[in-house]
Scaffold this motif. Structure first.
Motif, PDB file in Angstrom:
ATOM      1  N   ASP A  91      -2.757 -30.659   4.648  1.00  0.00           N
ATOM      2  CA  ASP A  91      -3.339 -31.837   5.293  1.00  0.00           C
ATOM      3  C   ASP A  91      -2.437 -32.336   6.415  1.00  0.00           C
ATOM      4  O   ASP A  91      -2.916 -32.691   7.495  1.00  0.00           O
ATOM      5  CB  ASP A  91      -3.548 -32.956   4.271  1.00  0.00           C
ATOM      6  CG  ASP A  91      -4.691 -32.681   3.313  1.00  0.00           C
ATOM      7  OD1 ASP A  91      -5.568 -31.867   3.664  1.00  0.00           O
ATOM      8  OD2 ASP A  91      -4.691 -33.271   2.220  1.00  0.00           O
ATOM      9  N   ARG A 121      -2.737 -30.139   9.359  1.00  0.00           N
ATOM     10  CA  ARG A 121      -4.005 -30.403  10.040  1.00  0.00           C
ATOM     11  C   ARG A 121      -3.920 -31.664  10.891  1.00  0.00           C
ATOM     12  O   ARG A 121      -4.406 -31.706  12.030  1.00  0.00           O
ATOM     13  CB  ARG A 121      -5.127 -30.575   9.010  1.00  0.00           C
ATOM     14  CG  ARG A 121      -5.752 -29.302   8.491  1.00  0.00           C
ATOM     15  CD  ARG A 121      -6.760 -29.650   7.420  1.00  0.00           C
ATOM     16  NE  ARG A 121      -7.597 -28.532   7.057  1.00  0.00           N
ATOM     17  CZ  ARG A 121      -8.424 -28.544   6.023  1.00  0.00           C
ATOM     18  NH1 ARG A 121      -8.534 -29.637   5.286  1.00  0.00           N
ATOM     19  NH2 ARG A 121      -9.155 -27.490   5.735  1.00  0.00           N
ATOM     20  N   ALA A 122      -3.333 -32.715  10.316  1.00  0.00           N
ATOM     21  CA  ALA A 122      -3.228 -33.984  11.031  1.00  0.00           C
ATOM     22  C   ALA A 122      -2.393 -33.829  12.293  1.00  0.00           C
ATOM     23  O   ALA A 122      -2.764 -34.317  13.367  1.00  0.00           O
ATOM     24  CB  ALA A 122      -2.625 -35.044  10.115  1.00  0.00           C
ATOM     25  N   THR A 136      -4.211 -31.715  14.905  1.00  0.00           N
ATOM     26  CA  THR A 136      -5.306 -32.469  15.519  1.00  0.00           C
ATOM     27  C   THR A 136      -4.764 -33.550  16.449  1.00  0.00           C
ATOM     28  O   THR A 136      -5.356 -33.832  17.496  1.00  0.00           O
ATOM     29  CB  THR A 136      -6.213 -33.097  14.447  1.00  0.00           C
ATOM     30  OG1 THR A 136      -6.587 -32.112  13.494  1.00  0.00           O
ATOM     31  CG2 THR A 136      -7.463 -33.681  15.081  1.00  0.00           C
ATOM     32  N   ALA A 145     -12.569 -34.769  13.629  1.00  0.00           N
ATOM     33  CA  ALA A 145     -12.743 -34.242  12.270  1.00  0.00           C
ATOM     34  C   ALA A 145     -13.217 -32.797  12.307  1.00  0.00           C
ATOM     35  O   ALA A 145     -12.785 -31.964  11.500  1.00  0.00           O
ATOM     36  CB  ALA A 145     -13.743 -35.110  11.501  1.00  0.00           C
ATOM     37  N   ALA A 205     -10.392 -30.591  12.916  1.00  0.00           N
ATOM     38  CA  ALA A 205      -9.570 -30.434  11.712  1.00  0.00           C
ATOM     39  C   ALA A 205     -10.288 -29.637  10.633  1.00  0.00           C
ATOM     40  O   ALA A 205      -9.648 -29.132   9.699  1.00  0.00           O
ATOM     41  CB  ALA A 205      -9.171 -31.799  11.163  1.00  0.00           C
ATOM     42  N   ILE A 228     -12.771 -30.846   8.506  1.00  0.00           N
ATOM     43  CA  ILE A 228     -13.141 -31.620   7.320  1.00  0.00           C
ATOM     44  C   ILE A 228     -14.068 -32.761   7.728  1.00  0.00           C
ATOM     45  O   ILE A 228     -14.287 -33.000   8.915  1.00  0.00           O
ATOM     46  CB  ILE A 228     -11.904 -32.182   6.577  1.00  0.00           C
ATOM     47  CG1 ILE A 228     -11.047 -33.030   7.539  1.00  0.00           C
ATOM     48  CG2 ILE A 228     -11.074 -31.074   5.972  1.00  0.00           C
ATOM     49  CD1 ILE A 228      -9.842 -33.641   6.856  1.00  0.00           C
ATOM     50  N   HIS A 279     -12.875 -38.157   5.221  1.00  0.00           N
ATOM     51  CA  HIS A 279     -11.625 -37.623   4.679  1.00  0.00           C
ATOM     52  C   HIS A 279     -10.595 -37.379   5.775  1.00  0.00           C
ATOM     53  O   HIS A 279      -9.390 -37.524   5.556  1.00  0.00           O
ATOM     54  CB  HIS A 279     -11.909 -36.343   3.895  1.00  0.00           C
ATOM     55  CG  HIS A 279     -12.625 -36.593   2.606  1.00  0.00           C
ATOM     56  ND1 HIS A 279     -13.982 -36.379   2.454  1.00  0.00           N
ATOM     57  CD2 HIS A 279     -12.193 -37.080   1.421  1.00  0.00           C
ATOM     58  CE1 HIS A 279     -14.338 -36.715   1.222  1.00  0.00           C
ATOM     59  NE2 HIS A 279     -13.281 -37.139   0.581  1.00  0.00           N
ATOM     60  N   PHE A 280     -11.062 -37.032   6.981  1.00  0.00           N
ATOM     61  CA  PHE A 280     -10.131 -36.860   8.091  1.00  0.00           C
ATOM     62  C   PHE A 280      -9.459 -38.180   8.452  1.00  0.00           C
ATOM     63  O   PHE A 280      -8.250 -38.227   8.697  1.00  0.00           O
ATOM     64  CB  PHE A 280     -10.861 -36.304   9.318  1.00  0.00           C
ATOM     65  CG  PHE A 280     -10.014 -36.289  10.555  1.00  0.00           C
ATOM     66  CD1 PHE A 280      -8.961 -35.401  10.679  1.00  0.00           C
ATOM     67  CD2 PHE A 280     -10.250 -37.192  11.579  1.00  0.00           C
ATOM     68  CE1 PHE A 280      -8.162 -35.397  11.817  1.00  0.00           C
ATOM     69  CE2 PHE A 280      -9.459 -37.204  12.718  1.00  0.00           C
ATOM     70  CZ  PHE A 280      -8.408 -36.299  12.839  1.00  0.00           C
ATOM     71  N   PHE A 336      -5.499 -38.427   8.294  1.00  0.00           N
ATOM     72  CA  PHE A 336      -4.783 -38.657   9.539  1.00  0.00           C
ATOM     73  C   PHE A 336      -3.959 -39.942   9.453  1.00  0.00           C
ATOM     74  O   PHE A 336      -2.775 -39.961   9.806  1.00  0.00           O
ATOM     75  CB  PHE A 336      -5.780 -38.749  10.692  1.00  0.00           C
ATOM     76  CG  PHE A 336      -5.156 -38.709  12.062  1.00  0.00           C
ATOM     77  CD1 PHE A 336      -5.099 -37.515  12.766  1.00  0.00           C
ATOM     78  CD2 PHE A 336      -4.646 -39.856  12.661  1.00  0.00           C
ATOM     79  CE1 PHE A 336      -4.543 -37.466  14.040  1.00  0.00           C
ATOM     80  CE2 PHE A 336      -4.089 -39.821  13.923  1.00  0.00           C
ATOM     81  CZ  PHE A 336      -4.037 -38.618  14.619  1.00  0.00           C
TER      82      PHE A 336
END
Length: 282
Positions: free
Chosen positions: A161, A164-165, A168, A186, A189, A191, A195-196, A200
């Motif tokens: 995660d 990903r954050a 992004t 999102a 990323a 998702i 949830h993003f 984030f």
């Protein structure tokens, strides 16, 4: 009823409603078209919904469930104002599609919901750098958690995660001159937007829209220092839709106007001494 659409994306739309019905005016039956959460910021009105009657006052929430009928009355106060968030099914599913919760009809003024309602209004007025789609997700999520009695757990991003954050965030920074909505980030990323947003914010300490806005401000500050382009051109180049919004946002961040910031960067250091208050963003 005066209606102004403030924001519209693939998953969330936001409207400002100002009812001018006179006290005692004849009510009529309406139907919710989708899930919605409306923050009553002023005035009051009554509502018949699913065999119950509610009195809504400033600070309360008016809740909509698709297909449900309702009828509003104005027996006490002339007019009311609401900030309304309309949610697509995928957003509701990610937050929690508990039918009993979404058919509540109304929620009385509650501190944990009112503070987000006022933050939402600040965002609508341009006094906060949180996105209207973001605050819509947060308000709906807090409503579901509060009324269902199941508080949401704090997000605990995994190593994946966090990666990903960060990836992004780098993508947002590289594309900050473009219009980027929560759904766009999102999708990058991989998702859901809900949830993003949680991932984030938990990883970087700011929402995606706040990061986008601050990236634009950073690029603008660099341009103001490095070249002689007109302030208006810089505002549009870095992604602001209009000059007044850029000037207001930049002043809130830097404590002085873009022009004075440029002058200070080019030798007029005393400008920074005029307003010693530390700059801040909402």
């Amino acid at each position: 009823m005066a209606t102004t659409i403030l924001f519209k994306s693939r998953s969330v739309s936001v409207s400002d409603f100002r009812c001018t019905a006179e006290a005692g005016g004849a009510p009529f039956v309406e139907q919710f078209g989708c899930h919605s959460v409306s923050y009553v910021r002023k005035g009051s009105f009554g509502c018949h919904h699913r065999g119950r009657f509610f009195e809504l006052v400033a600070g309360g929430l008016f809740i909509g469930h698709p297909g449900d009928e309702f009828m509003c009355t104005h027996d006490h106060v002339c007019g009311d104002e609401c900030l309304s968030f309309f949610l697509e099914p995928d957003v509701v599913a990610s937050i929690g599609d508990t039918k009993a919760v979404w058919q509540a009809g109304a929620v009385p003024p509650m501190p944990e919901l009112m503070v987000l309602g006022e933050l939402a209004q600040a965002a609508a007025d341009g006094r906060s750098d949180i996105g209207l789609d973001e605050i819509g997700h947060l308000l709906a999520s807090r409503f579901v958690a509060t009324t269902s009695g199941k508080p949401s757990q704090p997000a605990r991003p995994t190593a994946r995660d966090r990666r990903r954050a960060v990836e992004t965030a780098l993508w947002i920074d590289a594309n900050s001159h473009r219009e980027i909505e929560l759904e766009d980030a999102a999708r990058e990323a991989g998702i859901s937007p809900f949830h993003f947003l949680r991932m984030f914010s938990a990883t970087l300490g700011v929402t995606p829209h706040q990061y986008l806005l601050r990236s634009r401000l950073r690029h603008a500050a660099r341009r103001l220092v490095d070249d002689d382009a007109a302030v208006t051109d810089i505002a549009y180049d870095v992604g602001f839709a209009d000059l007044s919004n850029f000037t207001r946002t930049f002043h809130r961040a830097a404590g002085l106007s873009p022009l004075k910031f440029r002058q200070a960067a080019r030798g007029e250091r005393k400008i920074f001494q005029v307003n010693p208050k530390a700059p801040e963003l909402n």
